[in-house]
Design a protein around this motif. Structure first.
Motif, PDB file in Angstrom:
ATOM      1  N   UNK A 273      12.557  11.833  79.571  1.00  0.00           N
ATOM      2  CA  UNK A 273      11.133  12.092  79.832  1.00  0.00           C
ATOM      3  C   UNK A 273      10.282  10.983  79.233  1.00  0.00           C
ATOM      4  N   UNK A 274      10.575  10.597  77.991  1.00  0.00           N
ATOM      5  CA  UNK A 274       9.809   9.523  77.347  1.00  0.00           C
ATOM      6  C   UNK A 274       9.936   8.216  78.119  1.00  0.00           C
ATOM      7  N   UNK A 275      11.119   7.980  78.691  1.00  0.00           N
ATOM      8  CA  UNK A 275      11.355   6.738  79.419  1.00  0.00           C
ATOM      9  C   UNK A 275      10.906   6.812  80.876  1.00  0.00           C
ATOM     10  N   UNK A 276      10.606   8.021  81.360  1.00  0.00           N
ATOM     11  CA  UNK A 276      10.247   8.164  82.770  1.00  0.00           C
ATOM     12  C   UNK A 276      11.420   7.934  83.693  1.00  0.00           C
ATOM     13  N   UNK A 277      12.617   8.240  83.215  1.00  0.00           N
ATOM     14  CA  UNK A 277      13.841   8.027  83.990  1.00  0.00           C
ATOM     15  C   UNK A 277      14.391   9.359  84.478  1.00  0.00           C
ATOM     16  N   UNK A 278      14.925   9.392  85.695  1.00  0.00           N
ATOM     17  CA  UNK A 278      15.568  10.603  86.192  1.00  0.00           C
ATOM     18  C   UNK A 278      16.635  11.076  85.211  1.00  0.00           C
ATOM     19  N   UNK A 279      16.674  12.392  85.022  1.00  0.00           N
ATOM     20  CA  UNK A 279      17.714  12.959  84.150  1.00  0.00           C
ATOM     21  C   UNK A 279      18.851  13.437  85.040  1.00  0.00           C
ATOM     22  N   UNK A 280      19.853  12.567  85.195  1.00  0.00           N
ATOM     23  CA  UNK A 280      21.021  12.847  86.025  1.00  0.00           C
ATOM     24  C   UNK A 280      20.611  13.323  87.425  1.00  0.00           C
ATOM     25  N   UNK A 281      19.758  12.516  88.050  1.00  0.00           N
ATOM     26  CA  UNK A 281      19.341  12.777  89.420  1.00  0.00           C
ATOM     27  C   UNK A 281      18.125  13.660  89.580  1.00  0.00           C
ATOM     28  N   UNK A 282      17.585  14.179  88.493  1.00  0.00           N
ATOM     29  CA  UNK A 282      16.414  15.046  88.567  1.00  0.00           C
ATOM     30  C   UNK A 282      15.177  14.265  88.129  1.00  0.00           C
ATOM     31  N   UNK A 283      14.201  14.078  89.011  1.00  0.00           N
ATOM     32  CA  UNK A 283      12.986  13.351  88.633  1.00  0.00           C
ATOM     33  C   UNK A 283      12.257  14.040  87.481  1.00  0.00           C
ATOM     34  N   UNK A 284      11.584  13.235  86.656  1.00  0.00           N
ATOM     35  CA  UNK A 284      10.839  13.753  85.504  1.00  0.00           C
ATOM     36  C   UNK A 284       9.406  13.244  85.566  1.00  0.00           C
ATOM     37  N   UNK A 285       8.529  13.917  84.833  1.00  0.00           N
ATOM     38  CA  UNK A 285       7.192  13.393  84.579  1.00  0.00           C
ATOM     39  C   UNK A 285       7.251  12.591  83.287  1.00  0.00           C
ATOM     40  N   UNK A 286       6.881  11.329  83.347  1.00  0.00           N
ATOM     41  CA  UNK A 286       6.954  10.472  82.167  1.00  0.00           C
ATOM     42  C   UNK A 286       5.786  10.745  81.228  1.00  0.00           C
ATOM     43  N   UNK A 287       6.051  10.698  79.942  1.00  0.00           N
ATOM     44  CA  UNK A 287       5.000  10.875  78.950  1.00  0.00           C
ATOM     45  C   UNK A 287       5.578  10.914  77.554  1.00  0.00           C
ATOM     46  N   UNK A 288       4.700  11.150  76.600  1.00  0.00           N
ATOM     47  CA  UNK A 288       5.104  11.149  75.196  1.00  0.00           C
ATOM     48  C   UNK A 288       5.921  12.389  74.860  1.00  0.00           C
ATOM     49  N   UNK A 289       6.864  12.199  73.948  1.00  0.00           N
ATOM     50  CA  UNK A 289       7.703  13.288  73.431  1.00  0.00           C
ATOM     51  C   UNK A 289       7.583  13.289  71.909  1.00  0.00           C
ATOM     52  N   UNK A 290       7.391  14.473  71.337  1.00  0.00           N
ATOM     53  CA  UNK A 290       7.384  14.639  69.883  1.00  0.00           C
ATOM     54  C   UNK A 290       8.500  15.609  69.525  1.00  0.00           C
ATOM     55  N   UNK A 291       9.415  15.160  68.681  1.00  0.00           N
ATOM     56  CA  UNK A 291      10.592  15.952  68.318  1.00  0.00           C
ATOM     57  C   UNK A 291      10.473  16.356  66.854  1.00  0.00           C
ATOM     58  N   UNK A 292      10.333  17.652  66.591  1.00  0.00           N
ATOM     59  CA  UNK A 292      10.232  18.161  65.221  1.00  0.00           C
ATOM     60  C   UNK A 292      11.634  18.493  64.743  1.00  0.00           C
ATOM     61  N   UNK A 293      12.170  17.635  63.881  1.00  0.00           N
ATOM     62  CA  UNK A 293      13.555  17.766  63.415  1.00  0.00           C
ATOM     63  C   UNK A 293      13.591  18.690  62.204  1.00  0.00           C
ATOM     64  N   UNK A 294      13.509  19.987  62.473  1.00  0.00           N
ATOM     65  CA  UNK A 294      13.433  20.960  61.390  1.00  0.00           C
ATOM     66  C   UNK A 294      14.678  21.025  60.546  1.00  0.00           C
ATOM     67  N   UNK A 295      15.814  20.604  61.092  1.00  0.00           N
ATOM     68  CA  UNK A 295      17.059  20.635  60.326  1.00  0.00           C
ATOM     69  C   UNK A 295      17.378  19.277  59.722  1.00  0.00           C
ATOM     70  N   UNK A 296      16.352  18.401  59.685  1.00  0.00           N
ATOM     71  CA  UNK A 296      16.522  17.111  59.039  1.00  0.00           C
ATOM     72  C   UNK A 296      16.916  16.014  60.001  1.00  0.00           C
ATOM     73  N   UNK A 297      16.862  14.779  59.512  1.00  0.00           N
ATOM     74  CA  UNK A 297      17.136  13.613  60.366  1.00  0.00           C
ATOM     75  C   UNK A 297      18.441  12.941  59.979  1.00  0.00           C
ATOM     76  N   UNK A 298      19.319  13.683  59.286  1.00  0.00           N
ATOM     77  CA  UNK A 298      20.569  13.104  58.808  1.00  0.00           C
ATOM     78  C   UNK A 298      21.314  12.324  59.866  1.00  0.00           C
TER      79      UNK A 298
END
Length: 367
Positions: A67-92
């Motif tokens: 989604x962030x890259x605006x690239x199809x996800x395994x043949x499925x079109x996406x809407x491109x835009x910003x993604x925010x990932x809240x890593x609640x279990x840490x970034x290890x």
């Protein structure tokens, strides 16, 4: 998330006037719009869930990166835009996973993808307000498409997942973030000890989500199954191999790759719809086979030939009678969603005031 009396800047809130729509205006509402076509609705609350170590984070990260890259996800079109990932279990291991995926998928590090490296407590308004502020400050004018909360448990520390009130507070905060950014919010969650009974905790979560995906290990594959989809067909199955990709010297990470050969053997033929949409479809079949049906008139937008149909109003009344445990408002919502699902599946056709079975369903079977 502002309190009941004040906005985040301290100014008093103004009461919002509710929208009110006529039946004609409801009929004119556009069909669902997809963030990931046929899979993830835009501006929705979705729940990927499954047992520990099943690949929930890997699959969700893969989808989010595309989604962030605006690239199809395994043949499925996406809407491109910003993604925010809240890593609640840490970034290890998160950085290593993302590097492996970017290398395998050939996605540049400049895509609008941000990680919050700790949990945000969605039961504390001040933390939700701070989340809103940092996203606005960081992302700027880029449209935010997806906000991932990994995991629900980390977003409500010390609270009871079986409490409808406590989970409801988290859902309300997630809805606030969803509406503020007009984005999809994904609540990554665990399933209960009995996986067949679905996501862990109160049914309040199941009542609030727009879509849910069960992610589990089946043999050599990690599978994603669409368990529930309010505005489209559920039951889709995607099977992934977890490819080992080198990350630095002597280190590797797993990357999901869709395995078309491992698709559900039933995928080639249409599944019979279940749930409330299934009740509606069965009801329509019964109506069309009965005395209330009529040959559709020769009008533009209606099928030609001896195709029988019933009025939408007769269909609505019959479906309401099949849902005696729901109140009137819940029946209206169930009917609207069922009709949208059946239209999207090409099970029925609708042109006010008529509704009919599509040709493949006149015998009572999908194709």
């Amino acid at each position: 998330m502002p309190d009941a009396d004040h906005n985040t800047d301290g100014t008093p809130t103004q009461a919002k006037r509710p929208a009110i729509l006529s039946l004609a205006e409801l009929d004119a509402l556009p069909p669902p719009v997809w963030l990931v076509h046929g899979l993830v609705p835009e501006q929705s609350l979705v729940v990927p869930y499954g047992p520990p170590k099943a690949g929930k984070t890997f699959v969700t990260l893969s989808l989010a990166l595309h989604i962030a890259a605006g690239r199809e996800w395994f043949g499925r079109p996406v809407q491109q835009g910003a993604v925010v990932y809240i890593a609640g279990e840490g970034v290890g291991g998160l950085s290593m996973r993302l590097r492996a995926m970017r290398a395998r998928y050939e996605i540049d590090a400049s895509v609008p993808f941000w990680v919050i490296p700790r949990a945000v407590n969605f039961r504390i308004p001040a933390e939700v307000n701070a989340l809103e502020a940092i996203i606005k400050e960081t992302v700027g004018n880029i449209p935010v498409r997806l906000i991932v909360i990994d995991t629900l448990a980390r977003a409500m520390p010390g609270a009871d997942e079986n409490s409808a009130q406590e989970v409801g507070a988290v859902i309300a905060a997630a809805d606030y973030i969803k509406d503020t950014f007009r984005a999809t919010v994904a609540l990554v969650h665990h399933e209960g000890k009995d996986g067949d009974r679905g996501a862990r905790g109160t049914s309040a979560l199941r009542g609030a989500w727009d879509a849910a995906y069960r992610i589990v290990i089946q043999g050599k594959h990690t599978t994603l199954t669409v368990i529930d989809q309010k505005d489209a067909e559920g039951g889709q199955v995607l099977a992934f191999t977890m490819e080992e990709v080198p990350v630095g010297i002597g280190r590797t990470s797993l990357v999901p790759i869709l395995d078309d050969a491992a698709a559900d053997p039933k995928e080639g033929r249409k599944r019979e719809v279940g749930g409330q949409a299934g009740i509606a479809l069965t009801t329509l079949r019964d109506l069309i086979a009965g005395p209330d049906s009529a040959i559709l008139p020769p009008l533009s937008g209606l099928p030609s030939g001896d195709v029988r149909g019933v009025t939408v109003e007769a269909f609505r009344r019959a479906v309401y009678e099949k849902l005696p445990t729901l109140d009137q408002d819940a029946r209206k919502k169930a009917f609207f969603r069922s009709v949208q699902t059946l239209i999207a599946r090409h099970d029925i056709g609708v042109r006010d005031p008529w509704v009919w079975l599509s040709l493949q369903n006149e015998t009572g079977h999908g194709t």
